[in-house]
Design an enzyme around this catalytic site. Structure first.
Site: not given
Lengths: 166, 311, 704
Positions: C654-655, C431, C429, C650
């Site tokens: 996400g967390e 991506g 999820g 990068a």
């Protein structure tokens, strides 16, 4: 023996009386886009339309649907063309893990049929029975509002967005 | 699910005969939003499930009687929310129905089922109680009518006897001007079971009626005939004293949704708020016209969002 | 061709997800499948005297009933680090819901009915359900001492005690010491979708799917029956499968008069449950950074991993960081209040500067963290007037990202100019499929639509250690990038570097190049790439951080003082991501993390009764946020300084959006009410209770 019309196709099926409509769709008809999760009517992952009304299919017995017409997520896109909501969900980044998405799309489809021009508050209310553990509510709400814009431009049910206008 | 037989009779007499024959082995199915859960978790194991949705006498209609409205046994919450007569005359019931579960639930769950399930926290119960709802009951032995106040006995328990079913709920029209409001406290803003719920009705004559849920074994009524609560000139302290007296009937317990102490304190807070809303509505000629859809109106305006239509 | 990096390319796999075609494990059609139902008891700890499976085994359609007696001696145990977990309860149940038997049958109904016929004779025993009980020497011992015969702690409920530190805390001088005795981050949580255990695209995992739980059981059943076997947990059962680690943290922090930190003295006790799973690593890693992203000259951190008769805990989004951030950020606020400093200012004074070493012998600060804080403060309107009952808060958090790791990728550039990327990453999820396609497209200068990413089939994809710790964009992203570079080297095709004024080679040029090279016989170019980080023997975590996930959250709330309800007016997250390869996905991840964080901040917690049973199993009384519970306004911002180790600078994401949520919201509640709350979640009742206590204290004060 029960007869149901699912996504336009009619089926005559022999089912145990204790079978839920959710199990019928998933196990007998292979329509696994409708998800099973809480089995309480709390999460909305199993949302489908029965006679045009959104319901939690985990709370409906298959036998109750005898003679009725059902739409599932598999019946929303036609000929591989996404409907306006599905397209908007992708365009707005509303899809993460995807597990709740079929239920969200079906609940949103019902919402837009009832209220073609909802406000953000209407969308929040209309989708509050569909949990998203990824927490993508902002994007989902945006998508439903955007789909509404599209539907205003094009009345075709599977019309919007494919032409790449946006 | 434990195996059972499903049947979908077409007439009321068939339903009553089945109920008479199977007694405690039978379960009635209307919306199924409570029953199917209980079937799945095996807490109920009927030998027969009787679906009443195709019974012609129990069609999902809201009819008119000489005294008021008659809500058929299979009328769902979504229909209650939409009905213009209920919206006009019983707006607090619309507010209550709009809080029952999600839209998917309200498309299935029936008002009658909500009452027959007799949950102490049933959201429609306080509104029906203050509006003086009556319950029409049928069995092979005949029919009877009981007030909703008499109908509730305890958690999951009603006066319904073996072989009886509820055919409709009557809502009598008021003979004087009145205003009512429903409110509740929950743990989150989206779909939730009530920590407490209540309805307040103020009549032009000054009589004030409250009904409370989730703070005792069954929803209950509490009435003030002194006129003090509805009196705009009465002091807050005086009103509080009366409210406290009315609330002695509440016997909240501690559970996962809230402690006894919190529930007790919130009863007073929410009663005051509901009373103010009801009085405001009574004075507002444009009312009744309840806001729909359980808009988030339980909060003093966090800058600019979520508020429903005026009222 | 437009630049695919930094573009909000549509999600790969999205079409299948919006049409219902995506198959999760529960959706796969398998011929000849058996269905499994678990048998559990409604007690936490109990001695099992006997299990009678006769009636269940005789039930029509049942093919196997398994108990631990069927598993041989010594009974097999498993676990990612500590092999302590039996396949089924062995002699006694150690937590509420631990399966004691399993039934495999031809139908779900038969499995369910037969499971009910398994007769278990048991005796309930007293258990250890709290940190205090776990630390009490008089309490029962959760784990059999023989499982760790050489461990001096084997007769205690401490599985492991970690000590980190530098400087000299006892000798450190401070003008202000802030001490909080009971900071409990009772952030217990479960992924709603974790009913599906393994899958090509697994659905949201959030940590719960990282290591085996019931997989060995399913494997044994498949082996015994010779049939494919599927176990789909009920939502109630997932609550009894995994949870976030709960904890109590005792922090004593010394501050100088100017607000700079003099020392941190932290003792944390994490209640990890009946089996270790990966929780000890969660505790080790999060406490390693228990001082936060700050310059702390003297530090002492003692972190205990405690065994208890509760659900085993595991990795959960943030990996222990939300818990320690709750502690260090509560301390910063307390100091700001007592020193009369602004809460933003005190953080700015203490944040490690980019390049500064803030944990000795580890990766220096790898971002301009003050920039994130300033951005969040500006976006929330810090310092502007507030309405009555409103308050604002701000908090930061930092997570040690992946340490060691190994990711391999294969990229096949086909003769027509399209490419297939083979990567072992799981797109649950976040991506990854999309981001990896964007990287390959950019490196090979082909349209994103020409790249197909194949995942989740170990017969095809090369090795990847795991999809965890926000690593995939960095680790697998680098591997894919290097595989593409390999292709370019082979082709002698040197695309210009990313940068201003770049004129890309068009895909037509590439197709010409390939067709010239391969001619009529055709062929393809296969590139291989990898990223590895090896163990560093002397490092307490096995290796330094490959990057830090730094996050700042600012929140404005309105509190109803009479009911204790908290309304989120505005919520801002800032993620230092180095480079947002797909900005829309970064936003989705960060806002999603914030919403999940609001769950444990405002409503989510497992409630145990005094016998250790979970009282709010399932969706009815374990509340998670709905569409109506999101803030009225949400704003997610990124800091992009291209300073990460991943492609184009990068870092992982996400967390982050979840880690500082609780302290930011709690700080806002404090400003709105004057009440400091040290326990989570901030339910209406808890906020109300604290307001009441505060009022009573004030009245008692004025009465005197």
């Amino acid at each position: 023996m029960i007869r149901v019309t699912v996504n336009g196709s009619s089926h005559a099926l022999d089912v145990m009386d204790s079978t839920t409509l959710l199990d019928l769709l998933r196990d007998r008809l292979g329509l696994t886009g409708t998800k099973e999760c809480c089995d309480l009517g709390e999460c909305g992952a199993c949302t489908i339309l029965v006679e045009g009304r959104s319901v939690n299919s985990c709370l409906v017995l298959a036998a109750e649907a005898n003679g009725q017409s059902i739409t599932t997520i598999e019946g929303v896109a036609s000929d591989g063309r996404l409907n306006r909501l599905q397209d908007a969900f992708l365009e707005k980044g509303a899809v993460q893990c995807g597990f709740c998405i079929p239920g969200q799309v079906m609940a949103a489809e019902y919402l837009l049929r009832q209220n073609p021009h909802p406000s953000a508050a209407d969308v929040k209310e209309g989708l509050c029975g569909n949990l998203c553990r990824c927490g993508a509510y902002e994007q989902i709400i945006e998508a439903v509002l955007a789909a509404n814009q599209t539907s205003r431009e094009s009345l075709s049910p599977s019309g919007g967005g494919q032409g790449g206008g946006r | 699910m434990h195996p059972f037989a499903y049947t979908r009779p077409a007439t009321l007499s068939d339903v009553l005969a089945l109920l008479d024959k199977h007694g405690g082995e039978a379960c009635l199915l209307a919306g199924g939003t409570d029953l199917v859960v209980e079937l799945r978790n095996r807490s109920r194991r009927p030998s027969i499930v009787i679906d009443i949705k195709q019974v012609k006498e129990l069609a999902p209609t809201i009819g008119e009687t000489e005294r008021g409205l008659r809500i058929g046994a299979t009328v769902v919450m979504a229909d209650i929310e939409k009905d213009s007569r209920i919206r006009r005359h019983f707006p607090a019931l619309v507010e209550a129905a709009a809080t029952v579960g999600s839209i998917q639930i309200r498309n299935r769950a029936t008002l009658t089922g909500n009452i027959c399930h007799a949950s102490p926290a049933a959201d429609t119960a306080p509104a029906l109680l203050v509006y003086g709802a009556e319950v029409n009951v049928a069995s092979v032995r005949g029919t009877r009518r009981v007030t909703l106040d008499q109908f509730f006995v305890g958690p999951g328990k009603t006066v319904l006897k073996r072989g009886e079913l509820v055919t409709s709920i009557d809502l009598p029209l008021a003979d004087n001007r009145r205003a009512a409001t429903f409110t509740r406290l929950t743990r989150r803003r989206g779909v939730d079971l009530a920590t407490i719920n209540l309805c307040c009705k103020v009549e032009a004559g000054g009589r004030t009626t409250f009904a409370y849920g989730a703070v005792g074994p069954r929803p209950f009524l509490a009435t003030d005939d002194s006129g003090m609560l509805a009196d705009p000139r009465a002091s807050d302290a005086a009103k509080d004293e009366i409210l406290r007296r009315l609330l002695t009937k509440a016997t909240p317990i501690s559970d996962v949704r809230g402690s006894r102490e919190y529930r007790r304190a919130m009863l007073l807070v929410m009663s005051r708020r509901a009373l103010r809303t009801a009085i405001d509505r009574l004075q507002d000629d444009r009312f009744p016209s309840p806001s729909t859809g359980g808009q988030d109106d339980r909060f003093p305006s966090p800058s600019g969002g979520g508020k429903g239509g005026g009222a | 061709m437009s630049d695919p990096i930094g573009a909000s390319v549509r999600r790969g796999g999205g079409y299948d997800r919006v049409t219902g075609r995506q198959k999760y494990v529960g959706d796969l059609h398998l011929e000849d499948l058996l269905h499994v139902k678990l048998v559990h008891l409604d007690v936490a700890r109990a001695r099992i005297r006997s299990i009678d499976t006769t009636a269940a085994a005789a039930f029509e359609g049942v093919r196997c009933v398994l108990t631990s007696a069927d598993l041989g001696q010594p009974a097999p145990r498993f676990g990612p680090v500590y092999e302590d977990r039996p396949i089924l309860a062995l002699g006694e149940t150690k937590y509420h819901g631990q399966p004691v038997a399993a039934v495999a049958a031809e139908t779900k109904a038969a499995a369910e009915a037969a499971a009910e016929l398994v007769r278990v004779d048991y005796e309930e025993l007293p258990g250890v359900f709290t940190v205090a009980a776990a630390l009490d020497p008089a309490s029962p011992i959760v784990q059999e001492p023989e499982l760790r015969p050489d461990d001096p702690l084997r007769r205690t409920n401490t599985l492991r005690e970690r000590r980190y530190g530098w400087g000299n805390v006892d000798a450190a001088r401070a003008d202000l010491v802030v001490e909080n005795k009971r900071i409990i981050a009772r952030v217990l949580k479960l992924p709603l979708a974790s009913v599906r255990i393994i899958a090509p695209d697994s659905g949201g995992a959030f940590g719960g799917k990282q290591h085996p739980k019931y997989e060995p059981l399913v494997a044994v059943l498949a082996q015994r029956t010779g049939r494919p076997v599927r176990l789909v947990l009920t939502l109630e059962e997932t609550f009894q499968e995994v949870r976030r680690t709960s904890c109590e943290i005792h922090a004593r922090t010394g501050f100088n008069a100017d607000g700079t930190i003099a020392f941190q003295d932290i003792q944390s006790n994490f209640l990890m449950g009946a089996y270790a799973d990966i929780a000890e690593r969660v505790i080790a890693k999060s406490n390693y950074l228990a001082c936060g992203p700050y310059r702390v000259p003297n530090a002492r951190i003692i972190a205990r991993a405690l065994l208890s008769h509760t659900t085993p805990s595991t990795a959960f989004r943030g990996f222990g960081t939300p818990q320690v951030a709750w502690a260090h950020e509560s301390q910063m606020d307390a100091a700001a209040r007592q020193l009369g400093l602004d809460r933003v200012e005190i953080r700015l004074r203490n944040l490690a500067r980019k390049g500064e070493t803030f944990v000795p012998n580890d990766t220096p600060a790898d971002g301009n963290w003050a920039e994130s804080v300033r951005k969040a403060a500006a976006a929330i309107g810090w310092g502007t007037p507030l309405g009555p009952g409103h308050g604002r808060g701000i908090a930061v958090a930092i997570k040690e990202s992946a340490t060691t790791g190994a990711s391999y990728a294969i990229v096949r550039l086909h003769w027509d100019g399209s490419a297939t990327v083979l990567a072992g990453t799981s797109d649950m999820g976040q991506g990854a499929r999309t981001v990896l396609a964007q990287i390959a497209a950019n490196e090979l200068r082909i349209p994103v639509e020409s790249v197909r990413v194949v995942m989740g089939d170990t017969a095809v994809v090369p090795f990847d250690l795991q999809t965890s710790a926000s690593r995939s964009t960095v680790f697998m992203g680098q591997a894919v990038m290097r595989a593409c570079q390999d292709i370019k080297t082979q082709l002698g095709y040197d695309s210009p570097p990313l940068g201003e004024g770049r004129v890309g080679v068009s895909s037509t040029d590439l197709t010409d190049l390939l067709q010239t090279r391969f001619g009529a016989v055709r062929g393809e170019v296969i590139g291989v790439g990898s990223m590895r980080r090896e163990y560093l023997a002397e490092h307490p975590l096995g290796e330094m951080a490959s990057f830090y996930e730094f996050s700042c959250t600012a929140s404005e709330v309105a509190v109803d003082p009479e009911t204790g309800e908290v309304a989120l007016v505005r919520h801002v997250t800032v993620a230092d991501v180095g480079k947002a390869i797909n900005p829309q996905q970064v936003q989705g991840q960060d806002e999603g993390a914030a919403v999940m964080g609001l769950g444990h901040t405002l409503m989510e917690h497992l409630i145990l009764d005094d016998r250790g049973r979970i009282k709010n199993l399932g969706a009815l009384d374990y509340r998670i946020p709905t569409s109506k519970d999101v803030p009225l306004e949400m704003c997610s911002l990124v800091v992009e300084n291209a300073d990460g180790p991943g492609p184009y600078g990068a870092k992982g994401a996400g967390e982050g959006g979840l880690m500082p949520t609780a302290p930011a919201v709690a700080s806002a509640v404090t400003e709105a009410t004057g009440v400091v709350i040290r326990d989570l979640p901030l339910t209406p009742e808890r906020v109300w209770q604290e307001i009441q206590r505060h009022e009573r204290g004030r009245q008692a004060g004025s009465d005197r």
